[in-house]
Design a protein around this motif. Sequence first.
Motif, PDB file in Angstrom:
ATOM      1  N   THR A 293       5.071  -9.521  49.405  1.00 56.75           N
ATOM      2  CA  THR A 293       4.061  -9.152  48.409  1.00 56.75           C
ATOM      3  C   THR A 293       3.926  -7.639  48.325  1.00 56.75           C
ATOM      4  N   ILE A 294       3.483  -7.188  47.179  1.00 54.70           N
ATOM      5  CA  ILE A 294       3.202  -5.766  46.971  1.00 54.70           C
ATOM      6  C   ILE A 294       1.733  -5.665  46.572  1.00 54.70           C
ATOM      7  N   MET A 295       0.953  -5.005  47.413  1.00 56.24           N
ATOM      8  CA  MET A 295      -0.473  -4.873  47.184  1.00 56.24           C
ATOM      9  C   MET A 295      -0.736  -4.018  45.950  1.00 56.24           C
ATOM     10  N   SER A 296      -1.595  -4.522  45.066  1.00 49.40           N
ATOM     11  CA  SER A 296      -1.929  -3.778  43.848  1.00 49.40           C
ATOM     12  C   SER A 296      -2.749  -2.536  44.185  1.00 49.40           C
ATOM     13  N   GLU A 297      -2.793  -1.607  43.242  1.00 47.93           N
ATOM     14  CA  GLU A 297      -3.582  -0.397  43.456  1.00 47.93           C
ATOM     15  C   GLU A 297      -5.063  -0.743  43.589  1.00 47.93           C
ATOM     16  N   GLY A 298      -5.538  -1.723  42.803  1.00 46.22           N
ATOM     17  CA  GLY A 298      -6.931  -2.140  42.918  1.00 46.22           C
ATOM     18  C   GLY A 298      -7.264  -2.674  44.299  1.00 46.22           C
TER      19      GLY A 298
ATOM     20  N   ASP B 259      -2.565 -13.047  50.579  1.00 46.73           N
ATOM     21  CA  ASP B 259      -2.399 -13.859  49.376  1.00 46.73           C
ATOM     22  C   ASP B 259      -1.354 -13.213  48.472  1.00 46.73           C
ATOM     23  N   HIS B 260      -1.326 -13.597  47.205  1.00 42.37           N
ATOM     24  CA  HIS B 260      -0.321 -13.082  46.263  1.00 42.37           C
ATOM     25  C   HIS B 260      -0.400 -11.569  46.066  1.00 42.37           C
ATOM     26  N   ASP B 261      -1.484 -10.950  46.505  1.00 39.32           N
ATOM     27  CA  ASP B 261      -1.711  -9.513  46.308  1.00 39.32           C
ATOM     28  C   ASP B 261      -1.776  -8.760  47.635  1.00 39.32           C
ATOM     29  N   GLY B 262      -1.295  -9.384  48.703  1.00 29.69           N
ATOM     30  CA  GLY B 262      -1.314  -8.732  50.008  1.00 29.69           C
ATOM     31  C   GLY B 262      -2.521  -9.135  50.836  1.00 29.69           C
TER      32      GLY B 262
ATOM     33  N   ARG C 205     -16.026  -2.912  66.880  1.00 30.06           N
ATOM     34  CA  ARG C 205     -15.370  -2.155  65.815  1.00 30.06           C
ATOM     35  C   ARG C 205     -13.881  -2.092  66.153  1.00 30.06           C
ATOM     36  N   PRO C 206     -13.047  -2.711  65.315  1.00 31.72           N
ATOM     37  CA  PRO C 206     -11.600  -2.717  65.583  1.00 31.72           C
ATOM     38  C   PRO C 206     -11.025  -1.303  65.635  1.00 31.72           C
ATOM     39  N   LYS C 207      -9.958  -1.173  66.372  1.00 27.06           N
ATOM     40  CA  LYS C 207      -9.291   0.121  66.494  1.00 27.06           C
ATOM     41  C   LYS C 207      -8.579   0.508  65.208  1.00 27.06           C
ATOM     42  N   TYR C 208      -8.030  -0.504  64.502  1.00 23.50           N
ATOM     43  CA  TYR C 208      -7.426  -0.257  63.194  1.00 23.50           C
ATOM     44  C   TYR C 208      -7.160  -1.564  62.480  1.00 23.50           C
ATOM     45  N   ILE C 209      -6.861  -1.427  61.190  1.00 22.01           N
ATOM     46  CA  ILE C 209      -6.431  -2.539  60.338  1.00 22.01           C
ATOM     47  C   ILE C 209      -4.953  -2.293  60.045  1.00 22.01           C
ATOM     48  N   TYR C 210      -4.087  -3.166  60.537  1.00 19.62           N
ATOM     49  CA  TYR C 210      -2.647  -3.008  60.317  1.00 19.62           C
ATOM     50  C   TYR C 210      -2.233  -3.758  59.064  1.00 19.62           C
ATOM     51  N   THR C 211      -1.547  -3.083  58.162  1.00 20.87           N
ATOM     52  CA  THR C 211      -1.070  -3.717  56.945  1.00 20.87           C
ATOM     53  C   THR C 211       0.302  -3.184  56.548  1.00 20.87           C
ATOM     54  N   ILE C 212       1.062  -4.038  55.907  1.00 20.97           N
ATOM     55  CA  ILE C 212       2.330  -3.656  55.280  1.00 20.97           C
ATOM     56  C   ILE C 212       2.094  -3.855  53.783  1.00 20.97           C
ATOM     57  N   PRO C 213       1.565  -2.851  53.089  1.00 22.38           N
ATOM     58  CA  PRO C 213       1.134  -3.059  51.706  1.00 22.38           C
ATOM     59  C   PRO C 213       2.253  -3.153  50.675  1.00 22.38           C
ATOM     60  N   THR C 214       3.415  -2.598  50.987  1.00 20.01           N
ATOM     61  CA  THR C 214       4.501  -2.586  50.007  1.00 20.01           C
ATOM     62  C   THR C 214       5.701  -3.342  50.572  1.00 20.01           C
ATOM     63  N   VAL C 215       6.044  -4.455  49.947  1.00 20.49           N
ATOM     64  CA  VAL C 215       7.086  -5.382  50.396  1.00 20.49           C
ATOM     65  C   VAL C 215       6.707  -5.878  51.807  1.00 20.49           C
ATOM     66  N   GLN C 216       5.591  -6.583  51.840  1.00 22.41           N
ATOM     67  CA  GLN C 216       5.018  -7.086  53.085  1.00 22.41           C
ATOM     68  C   GLN C 216       6.021  -7.989  53.790  1.00 22.41           C
ATOM     69  N   ASN C 217       6.050  -7.916  55.097  1.00 21.94           N
ATOM     70  CA  ASN C 217       6.934  -8.743  55.911  1.00 21.94           C
ATOM     71  C   ASN C 217       6.074  -9.786  56.596  1.00 21.94           C
ATOM     72  N   PRO C 218       6.260 -11.070  56.299  1.00 22.55           N
ATOM     73  CA  PRO C 218       7.410 -11.735  55.712  1.00 22.55           C
ATOM     74  C   PRO C 218       7.235 -12.165  54.254  1.00 22.55           C
ATOM     75  N   THR C 219       6.095 -11.936  53.609  1.00 27.35           N
ATOM     76  CA  THR C 219       5.847 -12.520  52.290  1.00 27.35           C
ATOM     77  C   THR C 219       6.454 -11.752  51.123  1.00 27.35           C
TER      78      THR C 219
END
Length: 175
Positions: A101-106, A63-66, A85-99
């Motif tokens: 978005t930048i994930m907030s600290e909260g 969403d708008h916050d990652g 149990r998944p092996k990992y959670i993949y995320t691009i938290p800062t300047v997400q590709n393709p959106t």
Amino acid sequence: RDAGISCTPDEVLITSGSLLGLDFVNAALVAPGDTVIVEQATYGGTISRLQRLHANIVGVPVDHDGLSTTALRETLADLAGCGIRPKYIYTIPTVQNPTATIMSEGRREQLLALSAEYGVPIFEDECYADLVWEGRRPRALRAMDSSDRVIHIGSFSKSVSPALRVGWLVTGWPL
């Protein structure tokens, strides 16, 4: 320094771009049939590499916050209910590709809490983090984590030069 990560040189592996870091982590953690959580809209290179490994890819909305931690909680609970149990959670938290978005600290704190609660590591791809246009980039998830649950990759390919295939992987010695 800019990511806020404290680490020793022994925790840093220099790679030929961030994709090599992704390949190393996948080789160590993912076998055919294993489940990996990714952002529904995410970097195509990640998807193609997981498909080649015959991983079960589970998408979580952005969403708008990652990465949506509400949807992630539901996904993790559903998977746990099935004994997965998944092996990992993949995320691009800062300047997400393709959106972009930048994930907030909260939101980052919520993500770390879910990782701890369900025992699933986070694979943080920060190869775009130097492309923040206004203000300072937020601290990396790895910088906020005190339990060594976050695997961090980055690259100079997007910020210094596309032809400069130099990346890094930061993780603890257990991995």
